[in-house]
Design an enzyme around this catalytic site. Structure first.
Site, short mmCIF file in Angstrom:
data_model
loop_
_atom_site.label_atom_id
_atom_site.label_comp_id
_atom_site.label_asym_id
_atom_site.label_seq_id
_atom_site.Cartn_x
_atom_site.Cartn_y
_atom_site.Cartn_z
CD GLU A 290 -3.28 0.15 2.09
OE1 GLU A 290 -4.24 -0.59 1.85
OE2 GLU A 290 -3.06 0.63 3.21
CG HIS A 311 7.19 -29.40 -0.47
ND1 HIS A 311 7.78 -30.61 -0.74
CD2 HIS A 311 7.86 -28.89 0.59
CE1 HIS A 311 8.75 -30.83 0.13
NE2 HIS A 311 8.82 -29.79 0.96
CE LYS A 425 -12.39 1.34 0.89
NZ LYS A 425 -11.79 2.26 1.83
O1 PA5 Z 1 -3.87 1.07 5.87
C1 PA5 Z 1 -4.97 1.46 5.55
O2 PA5 Z 1 -5.25 2.68 5.47
C2 PA5 Z 1 -6.10 0.50 5.22
O3 PA5 Z 1 -5.68 -0.80 5.17
C3 PA5 Z 1 -7.16 0.61 6.28
O4 PA5 Z 1 -6.62 0.26 7.51
C4 PA5 Z 1 -8.34 -0.30 5.95
O5 PA5 Z 1 -8.87 0.02 4.69
C5 PA5 Z 1 -9.43 -0.16 6.99
O6 PA5 Z 1 -9.83 1.16 7.11
P1 PA5 Z 1 -10.61 1.66 8.37
O7 PA5 Z 1 -9.75 1.48 9.55
O8 PA5 Z 1 -10.93 3.08 8.08
O9 PA5 Z 1 -11.85 0.80 8.46
#
Ligand code: PA5
Length: 436
Positions: A290, A311, A425
Site C-alpha cells: 500500500e 513444495h 469502493k
Molecule cells: O492502511 C490502511 O489505510 C487501510 O488498510 C485501512 O486500515 C483499511 O482500509 C481499513 O480502514 P478503516 O480502519 O478506516 O476501516
C-alpha cells in the site's frame, strides 16, 4: 540489545559498492524528509514518535480493559480490515500457541480470539454467528474511518446479536470501539451507546497503526506484554535514526530494495520457516504494497511460508523469471525443544536424524534454501531475530515501518497515502446503489 540482525551477504552477487554510492544521496534526502517532516505525506508521521511519546494513561486503560475482557469473554472478536487488524493478528499469532483457539479454557488462560469484518463472505459470517450463540462474547470493532463496509456490516450483525443476548446495556459492557476521535458513524454509535472507546491518532495511517490502540488492545487481550513491545520499538527508533548508509541496517535494507528494483528485481518475497509468521508476512505485504504500489511503480510484496511453499512455489523461485529477491526471516533461538525420537524399526529411514532437534532440521532446510536461491539468481537478505520476544518483535515492526518510509521516498512516491484503494469502493457503492 539489538535482537534483529541483518545479513546482506546474499545480495553481494548483484549489489556492488558503486550501487550504494548512486543511491546514497536519495537515502539521505529520504532521512531528511522524515526528520524535518517536509516530504509527501508528512502529516502522517505520528508512528515515528509513538514508542517514545507513549500515552501512559491510555496504556493503563488498555491493559485494564484487556484484563476485564480476559475475564468477561469465552470468545473475543476483533472486527477490522487491512491496517485495522493485520498488525494485531500478526503479533498475536507470533506469541500464542499455534493451537491456542483449540485448547481448553484452563489451558488457554484467555478467550478464544477470532477475526471478522475482514471479508464479506456470507458463509464465514453465518458460521461465526452460529458458533458464538452459546458463548460469552466480547467485540472490539476497529475502523479509523468508521465507515468501511466490511467491518460495518459485520459489526451491525454482531451488535444486534449482542443486544438480543445481553440487552442494550449488557452489550455496551462488551463492545469496545477503536476509531477516529470525532469522524465517522462508528464514533457516533460509540457515543450514543456509551461504548468504551479508544482513539486512532489523526497522524497515523492504518498500516502504521499496530502500536496504537488499534493493535495494542487485541494484543494485550491475548496476554502479550505491550509495554515490552513498545520498548523494543523505542530501541529501534534510536538504533535506526543515524543518517549513515553503512551503519544503519534499516537504511541499507531500504537502499538495497531500490537498487534491486532498478536492476529488474521487481518482486520481493518475504519468507519464514515458522508457520506462526504467516500473518506477520501478511502485515508486511500490506505495509509495503500500500505504501509503494502507486504512480505505476513499486516492488510487489509477496509472501512464502516455508517449507510448505517450497513444495508448491519452490520451483518458480528456483528457476522461474529472475525478477525476484527475497527477505528471509530466521529465528535464532527456538524454545520448543522437541527432538525426533529413535524408532525401534527404522522403516521410514529417519533414524539418522534421531535425537536431533526439529529446530536443527528446520534450520538446515533454511540454510539449504538460502544457498540454493542465491545460486539460482535470487538475492537474499537474511534477517535473524535472535529470540522471539515482544521486545525484539517491537524492534522488527519499527524496522519495517521505517524501512518502508525510506524506501518509498527513495522510489519517489508518497508512502503514506492509498488513493488506489478507493477505486473498487466507488464501483461497489454505485452497484449497491448507495445514496450520497
Ligand atoms: O492502511 C490502511 O489505510 C487501510 O488498510 C485501512 O486500515 C483499511 O482500509 C481499513 O480502514 P478503516 O480502519 O478506516 O476501516
Amino acid at each position: 540489545m539489538n535482537g534483529v540482525l541483518l545479513n546482506f551477504d546474499g545480495v553481494k552477487n548483484v549489489v556492488q559498492e558503486t550501487d550504494y554510492e548512486l543511491v546514497k544521496n536519495d537515502v539521505y534526502r529520504a532521512h531528511d524528509m522524515l526528520i524535518n517532516k517536509n516530504g509527501a505525506g508528512s502529516n502522517m508521521l505520528g508512528w515515528m514518535e509513538l514508542p517514545e511519546n507513549r500515552d501512559e494513561e491510555e496504556l493503563a486503560r488498555i491493559i485494564s480493559c484487556a484484563e476485564k475482557i480476559r475475564k468477561q469473554a469465552d470468545v473475543f472478536i476483533v472486527v477490522g480490515i487491512g491496517g485495522s487488524y493485520l498488525g494485531a493478528r500478526a503479533i498475536i499469532e507470533l506469541f500464542t500457541d499455534p493451537l491456542y483457539n483449540l485448547k481448553k479454557t484452563e489451558e488457554r488462560k484467555g478467550p478464544q480470539i477470532l477475526y471478522a469484518g475482514n471479508n464479506m463472505s456470507p458463509k464465514y459470517i453465518r458460521s461465526l454467528i452460529e458458533y458464538i450463540e452459546d458463548k460469552e462474547v466480547v467485540v472490539n470493532v476497529i475502523s479509523k474511518s468508521g465507515k468501511t463496509l466490511e467491518p460495518a456490516i459485520t459489526f451491525r450483525m454482531l451488535k444486534i446479536f449482542m443486544e438480543e443476548k445481553y440487552g442494550v446495556g449488557g452489550a455496551a459492557e462488551r463492545i469496545y470501539v477503536t476509531t477516529d476521535k470525532e469522524k465517522g458513524v462508528l464514533k457516533e454509535l460509540a457515543d450514543k451507546n456509551y461504548y468504551e472507546t479508544f482513539i486512532v491518532p489523526d497522524d497515523i495511517g492504518g498500516r502504521y497503526s499496530v502500536l496504537t490502540p488499534v493493535g495494542l488492545l487485541p494484543i494485550a487481550v491475548a496476554g502479550i506484554d505491550i509495554e515490552e513491545l513498545l520498548d523494543g520499538a523505542m530501541f529501534a527508533s534510536h538504533l535506526y535514526n543515524e543518517n549513515d548508509l553503512k551503519n544503519n541496517d534499516c537504511y541499507k535494507y531500504a537502499a538495497i530494495r531500490n537498487i534491486l528494483y532498478n536492476k529488474g528485481k521487481t518482486v520481493e518475497i518475504m519468507s519464514s520457516f515458522e508457520s506462526h509468521f504467516h500473518y506477520f508476512i501478511e502485515w508486511y505485504k500490506q505495509l509495503f504494497g500500500e505504501s509503494e504500489g502507486k504512480d505505476l511503480k513499486g516492488i510487489l510484496p509477496y509472501g512464502m511460508d516455508y517449507t510448505t511453499d517450497l513444495h508448491s512455489m519452490g520451483q518458480y523461485v528456483q528457476e522461474g523469471k529472475r525478477n525476484l529477491f527475497e527477505t528471509m526471516i530466521k529465528i535464532g533461538l527456538d524454545r520448543s525443544f522437541i527432538k525426533l525420537p529413535e524408532a525401534k524399526e527404522d522403516i521410514d529411514g529417519l533414524n539418522y536424524l534421531a535425537g536431533k532437534d526439529i529446530d536443527y532440521i528446520n534450520k538446515q532446510a533454511l540454510e539449504g534454501t538460502y544457498k540454493a536461491h542465491i545460486e539460482g539468481g535470487v538475492p537474499v537478505v537474511l534477517i535473524t531475530i535472535t529470540d522471539l520476544t515482544p521486545y525484539n518483535v517491537g524492534q522488527l515492526i519499527y524496522f519495517f515501518e521505517k524501512a518502508c518510509a525510506i524506501s518509498g521516498y527513495i522510489l519517489g512516491v508518497n508512502p503514506f497515502d492509498q488513493p488506489g484503494v478507493e477505486a473498487y469502493k466507488q464501483n461497489m457503492m454505485a452497484l449497491l446503489e448507495k445514496e450520497e
